[in-house]
Write a protein that holds these residues in place. Structure first.
Motif, PDB file in Angstrom:
ATOM      1  N   ALA A   1       0.818  -1.213   0.000  1.00  0.00           N
ATOM      2  CA  ALA A   1       0.000   0.000   0.000  1.00  0.00           C
ATOM      3  C   ALA A   1       0.851   1.263   0.000  1.00  0.00           C
ATOM      4  N   GLN A   2       1.967   1.264   0.739  1.00  0.00           N
ATOM      5  CA  GLN A   2       2.771   2.478   0.888  1.00  0.00           C
ATOM      6  C   GLN A   2       4.214   2.332   0.452  1.00  0.00           C
ATOM      7  N   SER A   3       4.569   1.217  -0.219  1.00  0.00           N
ATOM      8  CA  SER A   3       5.969   1.071  -0.624  1.00  0.00           C
ATOM      9  C   SER A   3       6.105   0.352  -1.961  1.00  0.00           C
ATOM     10  N   VAL A   4       7.272   0.569  -2.554  1.00  0.00           N
ATOM     11  CA  VAL A   4       7.628  -0.069  -3.816  1.00  0.00           C
ATOM     12  C   VAL A   4       9.010  -0.680  -3.642  1.00  0.00           C
ATOM     13  N   SER A   5       9.145  -1.960  -3.964  1.00  0.00           N
ATOM     14  CA  SER A   5      10.450  -2.615  -3.976  1.00  0.00           C
ATOM     15  C   SER A   5      10.875  -2.791  -5.420  1.00  0.00           C
ATOM     16  N   VAL A   6      12.135  -2.429  -5.703  1.00  0.00           N
ATOM     17  CA  VAL A   6      12.667  -2.488  -7.058  1.00  0.00           C
ATOM     18  C   VAL A   6      13.951  -3.304  -7.047  1.00  0.00           C
ATOM     19  N   PHE A   7      13.992  -4.382  -7.831  1.00  0.00           N
ATOM     20  CA  PHE A   7      15.197  -5.191  -7.960  1.00  0.00           C
ATOM     21  C   PHE A   7      15.958  -4.737  -9.194  1.00  0.00           C
ATOM     22  N   LEU A   8      17.266  -4.504  -9.042  1.00  0.00           N
ATOM     23  CA  LEU A   8      18.095  -4.083 -10.168  1.00  0.00           C
ATOM     24  C   LEU A   8      19.138  -5.150 -10.493  1.00  0.00           C
ATOM     25  N   THR A   9      19.459  -5.284 -11.767  1.00  0.00           N
ATOM     26  CA  THR A   9      20.470  -6.238 -12.214  1.00  0.00           C
ATOM     27  C   THR A   9      21.841  -5.573 -12.228  1.00  0.00           C
ATOM     28  N   GLN A  10      22.874  -6.395 -12.392  1.00  0.00           N
ATOM     29  CA  GLN A  10      24.232  -5.858 -12.521  1.00  0.00           C
ATOM     30  C   GLN A  10      24.320  -4.908 -13.704  1.00  0.00           C
ATOM     31  N   LYS A  11      23.751  -5.302 -14.831  1.00  0.00           N
ATOM     32  CA  LYS A  11      23.800  -4.467 -16.034  1.00  0.00           C
ATOM     33  C   LYS A  11      23.147  -3.110 -15.779  1.00  0.00           C
ATOM     34  N   GLU A  12      22.034  -3.109 -15.063  1.00  0.00           N
ATOM     35  CA  GLU A  12      21.332  -1.856 -14.787  1.00  0.00           C
ATOM     36  C   GLU A  12      22.149  -0.947 -13.880  1.00  0.00           C
ATOM     37  N   THR A  13      22.755  -1.488 -12.831  1.00  0.00           N
ATOM     38  CA  THR A  13      23.528  -0.628 -11.931  1.00  0.00           C
ATOM     39  C   THR A  13      24.837  -0.169 -12.572  1.00  0.00           C
ATOM     40  N   LEU A  14      25.356  -0.954 -13.514  1.00  0.00           N
ATOM     41  CA  LEU A  14      26.552  -0.494 -14.236  1.00  0.00           C
ATOM     42  C   LEU A  14      26.256   0.726 -15.101  1.00  0.00           C
ATOM     43  N   ALA A  15      24.996   0.920 -15.473  1.00  0.00           N
ATOM     44  CA  ALA A  15      24.607   2.085 -16.274  1.00  0.00           C
ATOM     45  C   ALA A  15      24.543   3.366 -15.444  1.00  0.00           C
ATOM     46  N   PHE A  16      24.562   3.245 -14.117  1.00  0.00           N
ATOM     47  CA  PHE A  16      24.518   4.426 -13.269  1.00  0.00           C
ATOM     48  C   PHE A  16      25.867   5.138 -13.311  1.00  0.00           C
TER      49      PHE A  16
END
Length: 107
Positions: free
Chosen positions: A52-67
């Motif tokens: 109801a009040q939160s969102v959990s987001v899973f990120l992959t290695q490829k996605e965090t390497l784009a940061f």
């Protein structure tokens, strides 16, 4: 401020103080952007775990390497449709510090 290391697989849990139930939204998405507002990544639908009040987001290695190294922003966005009228809103932007322990940004 939230912190993460590039090349890892974090799960971010973002909470909202808005007086809404995210599980009842027509659509919810989380956008990651640079501090200059350039979009890096958007996660939505099956990529998210909602309460109801939160969102959990899973990120992959490829996605965090784009940061980029330094800081990025994350924002929860939601859409409700009531009686054919769209109501869109977004959370405050949350800062995430990113750092790299990798050589040449490779795994």
């Amino acid at each position: 401020m939230i912190e993460t290391i590039k090349g890892t697989t974090p799960t971010f849990i973002f909470e909202t103080t808005a007086n809404i139930d995210l599980t009842q939204a027509t659509e919810v998405w989380v956008t990651f952007s640079t501090t200059n507002e350039e979009e890096i990544l958007t996660k939505k639908d099956t990529d998210l775990d909602l309460t109801a009040q939160s969102v959990s987001v899973f990120l992959t290695q490829k996605e965090t390497l784009a940061f980029p190294k330094g800081r990025i922003k994350a924002e929860i966005n939601w859409l409700f449709v009531e009686n054919g009228i769209e109501k869109r809103a977004a959370s405050n932007k949350m800062l995430i510090a990113t750092e790299s322990n990798l050589v040449n940004e490779e795994i």
